[in-house]
Design an enzyme around this catalytic site. Structure first.
Site, mmCIF file in Angstrom:
data_model
loop_
_atom_site.group_PDB
_atom_site.id
_atom_site.type_symbol
_atom_site.label_atom_id
_atom_site.label_comp_id
_atom_site.label_asym_id
_atom_site.label_seq_id
_atom_site.Cartn_x
_atom_site.Cartn_y
_atom_site.Cartn_z
ATOM 1 C CB CYS A 83 -0.974 -0.053 1.178
ATOM 2 S SG CYS A 83 -2.270 1.177 1.038
ATOM 3 C CG HIS A 188 -4.079 -3.638 2.385
ATOM 4 N ND1 HIS A 188 -3.225 -3.223 3.373
ATOM 5 C CD2 HIS A 188 -4.526 -2.516 1.778
ATOM 6 C CE1 HIS A 188 -3.159 -1.906 3.374
ATOM 7 N NE2 HIS A 188 -3.938 -1.453 2.411
ATOM 8 C CD GLU A 190 -2.096 -6.344 4.872
ATOM 9 O OE1 GLU A 190 -1.724 -6.667 3.732
ATOM 10 O OE2 GLU A 190 -2.306 -5.153 5.196
ATOM 11 C CG ASP A 244 -24.585 -3.183 17.324
ATOM 12 O OD1 ASP A 244 -23.757 -2.827 16.479
ATOM 13 O OD2 ASP A 244 -25.790 -2.903 17.245
ATOM 14 C CG ASP A 402 -26.240 6.161 15.139
ATOM 15 O OD1 ASP A 402 -26.162 5.115 14.487
ATOM 16 O OD2 ASP A 402 -25.413 6.481 16.012
HETATM 17 O O1 1PR Z 1 -21.070 7.653 19.194
HETATM 18 O O2 1PR Z 1 -18.717 7.424 18.435
HETATM 19 O O3 1PR Z 1 -19.451 6.458 20.602
HETATM 20 O O4 1PR Z 1 -20.175 5.468 18.460
HETATM 21 C C1 1PR Z 1 -21.154 4.613 18.943
HETATM 22 C C2 1PR Z 1 -21.494 3.641 17.847
HETATM 23 O O5 1PR Z 1 -22.380 2.667 18.402
HETATM 24 C C3 1PR Z 1 -22.188 4.283 16.682
HETATM 25 O O6 1PR Z 1 -21.689 3.707 15.497
HETATM 26 C C4 1PR Z 1 -23.657 3.897 16.849
HETATM 27 O O7 1PR Z 1 -24.258 3.638 15.594
HETATM 28 C C5 1PR Z 1 -23.544 2.593 17.622
HETATM 29 N N1 1PR Z 1 -24.679 2.388 18.556
HETATM 30 C C6 1PR Z 1 -24.909 3.094 19.669
HETATM 31 N N2 1PR Z 1 -25.982 2.570 20.317
HETATM 32 C C7 1PR Z 1 -26.418 1.545 19.592
HETATM 33 C C8 1PR Z 1 -27.548 0.657 19.926
HETATM 34 O O8 1PR Z 1 -27.892 -0.251 19.154
HETATM 35 N N3 1PR Z 1 -28.186 0.887 21.058
HETATM 36 N N4 1PR Z 1 -25.750 0.512 17.531
HETATM 37 C C9 1PR Z 1 -25.599 1.422 18.484
HETATM 38 C C10 1PR Z 1 -25.766 0.786 16.285
HETATM 39 C C11 1PR Z 1 -26.714 -0.178 14.488
HETATM 40 C C12 1PR Z 1 -25.966 -1.094 13.668
HETATM 41 C C13 1PR Z 1 -26.685 -2.401 13.550
HETATM 42 C C14 1PR Z 1 -27.425 -2.267 12.252
HETATM 43 C C15 1PR Z 1 -27.804 -3.570 11.640
HETATM 44 N N5 1PR Z 1 -26.314 -0.324 15.813
HETATM 45 O O9 1PR Z 1 -24.705 -1.288 14.116
HETATM 46 O O10 1PR Z 1 -25.725 -3.347 13.600
HETATM 47 O O11 1PR Z 1 -28.593 -1.472 12.459
HETATM 48 O O12 1PR Z 1 -28.707 -4.242 12.438
HETATM 49 P P1 1PR Z 1 -29.757 -5.254 11.804
HETATM 50 O O13 1PR Z 1 -29.110 -5.881 10.626
HETATM 51 O O14 1PR Z 1 -29.990 -6.261 12.882
HETATM 52 O O15 1PR Z 1 -30.971 -4.463 11.470
HETATM 53 P P2 1PR Z 1 -19.841 6.837 19.236
#
Ligand code: 1PR
Length: 574
Positions: A83, A188, A190, A244, A402
């Site tokens: 890279c 990449h 790797e 998550d 979000d």
């Molecule tokens: O704000 O910089 O500390 O980052 C926090 C991160 O955590 C952000 O990316 C935020 O989107 C994520 N987050 C915070 N709270 C939640 C929660 O679920 N309570 N999750 C959360 C975000 C959404 C996706 C999920 C998709 C697909 N979750 O990550 O995986 O919606 O889900 P699905 O296929 O089941 O529908 P910071």
């Protein structure tokens, strides 16, 4: 013994951990370069690099390593650059420049031209056009390899004797070079799918014959979104598995999954859902063919990430066995600890990179940065996005958005961009907010209703931070444009309304954002069946689609999604 030792030039930026893991995985010992003499004495040298050109050249020039490297390469000693390790061999780069390079290969490293309609950075899996015999490309065939870069060197009469393969992404660019014992690759190895892609043969003099799995060659019938493109012009679309992660009530780090961001069991009211162990699941999704694995530390906003030893450990362990890109998000921001010590967001991100992340993802802090930028129109250079992209390159910085829908009676009521939904949803914004977002109280809800109306849907959309607990007065569209200007390289576009519902991605939202920016957009939230992936790829310009729940609950494995996409004529890596 020396024949089993690889000398590694790690100049301190970028994720060298994944290269280390790959080398160790093949049974080699690693000797780190400490002084220029270590370069001159190396039997075989690997120079990896994810990061920006100028800081890397500064280190090479200031430590005398640049001079040693030139001498090593000019003496035709066994070398593999990866890279940035390829780009630095050229005369100069336009990245924050012009900045002078090592000057070994004629040519200037320039930025991809996004006017061809190709998204920059180039992030994803492509096939190569091999132009000359190069041991490290033996057996690669039409296999896809992983690229992540915004800058590239172009073939010319002056450098053609070096070129061993090229790749098309809008322009034809140099994918690898070889002269004698000196090899360098823009992709990449790797991160291109594992041992079969990155295998060293000890018998070789260099012991760095990178052997690519012949694999099952994939030739798609180009149709749908790819109808007008030639093979090789195509970056395959990516399927990403997302984990998550948070501590459960017993204090164990678990993979959880919410419904519209509520991760607690409905039956056992207070329990955080536990869907498995992060390292195990990451390994499983890698084996199943995921093109990338994302970890989101969903409570990172309230903790200090560098104090979160288990999360860093998860990353270290996962990167030992997962040879596709790893993205990590949660809590990346400036932080002052209880002892009053200040850590910049760059320091926080650097620890994630050192622990095995290839990209970091910023959520809440990106919203604050965008708000400040939109207010003043001044780039201070101090936001987390700017600091991290300056050192590690735009391609290493993802912004996670979000948004939540806000339904409006009249789009002209709001100052933010809104769109008409193709399939209207619920009409009562207040009820929905109160029902699904316990963290937002009535006063905040009213405030949001009256003042925030940012958005994306029939109307509008509200952006939230801190895991959905706080609404902010900025729309998804405005945020996406602002973070692109600040230097984000990719957008991870969630949708709170669709999260965990299994009813499909928010096509209207994904279309609006992927049309608005020229960086890659990952569609996230709502996947329930394989058809939802073909739907989002055929109706929007998303470069990748991410899912969590269907993979964790084993309802639809990654392979089935990819088989379906292939059947639909959508190019994916197999
Ligand atoms: O704000 O910089 O500390 O980052 C926090 C991160 O955590 C952000 O990316 C935020 O989107 C994520 N987050 C915070 N709270 C939640 C929660 O679920 N309570 N999750 C959360 C975000 C959404 C996706 C999920 C998709 C697909 N979750 O990550 O995986 O919606 O889900 P699905 O296929 O089941 O529908 P910071």
């Amino acid at each position: 013994m020396d024949f089993a030792v690889v000398t590694l030039l790690d100049y301190g930026a970028g994720n060298v951990r994944s290269v280390r893991n790959a080398i160790r995985h093949l049974g080699f010992q690693i000797k780190d370069v400490q002084t220029p003499k270590d370069i001159l004495n190396a039997r075989r040298l690997i120079f990896p690099g994810v990061g920006a050109f100028a800081p890397a050249m500064d280190v090479l020039n200031n430590t005398g390593m640049g001079e040693a490297l030139c001498s090593y390469i000019q003496n035709d000693r066994p070398f593999l650059g990866i890279c940035l390790g390829l780009q630095l061999l050229f005369e100069s780069s336009d990245e924050n420049g012009p900045v002078g390079g090592l000057g070994i290969i004629p040519g200037v490293v320039g930025r991809f031209d996004s006017s061809h309609g190709f998204r920059v950075p180039h992030i994803g899996w492509n096939a190569l056009q091999i132009t000359k015999d190069s041991e490290i490309l033996d057996d690669i065939g039409n296999r896809h390899v992983y690229f992540v870069h915004s800058y590239r060197a172009m073939p010319s009469n002056e450098n053609k004797e070096w070129i061993s393969s090229t790749c098309n992404y809008g322009d034809e660019f140099i994918a690898s070079v070889r002269r004698g014992n000196v090899h360098a690759v823009q992709f990449h190895p790797e991160k291109s799918g594992g041992k079969q892609c990155w295998s060293f043969s000890i018998e070789e003099v260099f012991a760095s014959k990178v052997i690519f799995d012949r694999g099952r060659l994939y030739r798609s019938v180009l149709k749908g979104r790819h109808r007008n493109l030639r093979r090789g012009d195509i970056a395959s679309l990516q399927v990403i598995a997302c984990l998550d992660v948070r501590a459960n009530d017993e204090g164990d780090l678990v993979v959880t999954k919410g419904d519209q961001y509520d991760v607690r069991e409905h039956a056992e009211q207070s329990k955080v859902r536990n869907l498995g162990k992060p390292v195990e699941l990451a390994g499983q999704y890698y084996n199943d063919g995921a093109d990338e694995v994302s970890f989101l530390n969903i409570t990172g906003f309230r903790d200090f990430p560098l104090g979160d030893v288990p999360m860093l450990q998860v990353l270290r362990c996962a990167s030992e066995n997962v040879f596709v890109p790893l993205t990590v998000g949660g809590g990346i921001r400036d932080f002052t600890d209880l002892n009053g010590r200040y850590y910049s967001s760059l320091e926080v991100a650097s620890e994630y990179f050192r622990s095995g992340a290839d990209k970091i993802s910023i959520g809440s802090d990106a919203v604050h940065a965008a708000e400040a930028y939109l207010k003043t129109k001044v780039k201070t250079g101090k936001s987390s996005i700017e600091q991290i992209s300056r050192v590690y390159g735009n391609q290493a910085v993802v912004v996670s958005i979000d948004p939540r829908r806000v339904y409006l009676n009249d789009p002209s009521d709001v100052e933010f961009k809104s769109i008409k939904l193709t399939s209207p949803g619920k009409q009562n914004f207040l009820v929905q907010m109160e029902k699904n977002m316990p963290g937002i109280n009535a006063r905040q809800t009213e405030f949001c209703h009256n003042h925030l109306h940012p958005g994306f849907s029939a109307d509008g959309g509200l952006l939230v931070i801190n895991g959905g607990r706080e609404g902010r007065p900025i729309g998804a569209y405005e945020l996406a444009k602002a973070v692109e200007e600040l230097g984000a390289g990719e957008i991870l576009l969630n949708c709170i309304d669709c999260d965990g519902q299994g009813k499909g991605f928010d096509i209207d939202l994904v279309k609006m954002i992927s049309d608005a920016v020229s960086i890659p957009v990952i569609a996230s939230s709502g996947a329930g069946v394989s058809e939802h992936f073909s739907d989002v790829f055929s109706k929007t310009n998303a470069s990748a689609a991410l899912a969590a729940g269907i993979f964790h609950r084993k309802e639809v494995p990654v392979q089935s999604v990819k088989e379906h996409l292939l059947k639909e004529g959508i190019e994916v890596r197999t």
